[in-house]
Enzyme design. Sequence first.
Site, PDB file in Angstrom:
ATOM      1  N   HIS A  84       2.050  21.850  44.677  1.00 10.60           N
ATOM      2  CA  HIS A  84       0.674  22.344  44.810  1.00 10.60           C
ATOM      3  C   HIS A  84      -0.205  21.300  45.487  1.00 10.60           C
ATOM      4  O   HIS A  84      -0.936  21.590  46.440  1.00 10.60           O
ATOM      5  CB  HIS A  84       0.077  22.639  43.429  1.00 10.60           C
ATOM      6  CG  HIS A  84       0.565  23.890  42.780  1.00 10.60           C
ATOM      7  ND1 HIS A  84       0.661  25.094  43.434  1.00 10.60           N
ATOM      8  CD2 HIS A  84       0.953  24.125  41.489  1.00 10.60           C
ATOM      9  CE1 HIS A  84       1.103  26.019  42.585  1.00 10.60           C
ATOM     10  NE2 HIS A  84       1.291  25.457  41.410  1.00 10.60           N
ATOM     11  N   HIS A 133       6.862  21.107  40.634  1.00  6.43           N
ATOM     12  CA  HIS A 133       6.012  22.286  40.828  1.00  6.43           C
ATOM     13  C   HIS A 133       4.561  21.866  41.098  1.00  6.43           C
ATOM     14  O   HIS A 133       3.945  22.312  42.079  1.00  6.43           O
ATOM     15  CB  HIS A 133       6.094  23.157  39.572  1.00  6.43           C
ATOM     16  CG  HIS A 133       5.239  24.370  39.586  1.00  6.43           C
ATOM     17  ND1 HIS A 133       5.754  25.637  39.759  1.00  6.43           N
ATOM     18  CD2 HIS A 133       3.897  24.542  39.445  1.00  6.43           C
ATOM     19  CE1 HIS A 133       4.771  26.517  39.725  1.00  6.43           C
ATOM     20  NE2 HIS A 133       3.630  25.880  39.533  1.00  6.43           N
ATOM     21  N   GLU A 134       4.021  21.017  40.245  1.00 11.46           N
ATOM     22  CA  GLU A 134       2.621  20.594  40.401  1.00 11.46           C
ATOM     23  C   GLU A 134       2.439  19.704  41.621  1.00 11.46           C
ATOM     24  O   GLU A 134       1.415  19.792  42.319  1.00 11.46           O
ATOM     25  CB  GLU A 134       2.147  19.884  39.132  1.00 11.46           C
ATOM     26  CG  GLU A 134       2.162  20.746  37.877  1.00 11.46           C
ATOM     27  CD  GLU A 134       1.312  22.000  38.001  1.00 11.46           C
ATOM     28  OE1 GLU A 134       0.314  21.980  38.764  1.00 11.46           O
ATOM     29  OE2 GLU A 134       1.637  23.007  37.352  1.00 11.46           O
TER      30      GLU A 134
END
Length: 205
Positions: free
Chosen positions: A29, A25-26
């Site tokens: 980003h 997820h990170e």
Amino acid sequence: MIFSNLSSPFYILTIFIVLFSLVIHEFAHALVADWLGDKTPRRNGRLTLNPLAHLELLGIIMILFAPVGWARPVPINMSNFKRPRLSMILAVAAGPVANLILAMLAYIVIAVGNLSVTDWLTSILYRIAEVNVALFAFNIIPLPPLDGSQILRNLLPLKQAITYSRLDVYGPFIILFLFIIPYFNTWVFSPFVYWLNGLIGSLFV
């Protein structure tokens, strides 16, 4: 939430799945922000799949013992984007979308592999899908500091966005309160997660 059930035989496995999914997820980003012109995540060592770069101790402890948890937010400087608001929306949305893709990939492997519902690998893949659908649903909640709030903030007209930003101080407390009281989780969040998970699964399996 599905990853806060200490009595589950898959509890330890689920924790590892959650941590892995948070890293993806990170990283998503950071990757999209980098593609769109902001090198802040790269300079801060976040353009990596190394869990140590993304996970933080308190967030992990909360995952283990509380209804919610988190990873270290990726720093993004929207002033480095050519189209700041659109690029910010894309960079922020990349995290939840990555979780959705992980869920879809798990169901695709189940379908393509024609795995038995009693197979241990199938159980792991179903859990990967469930966790990532839950992470997607959680992160699109439009309350600070979740991704949904950043997306909504950049969709709103400037005046409304400034007014909405006043929630920044109270957002984490509101989120914690929502998941502490049983009704939100039982009547709203969990049913939405199960419905969405079933919908995605029906597309592939």
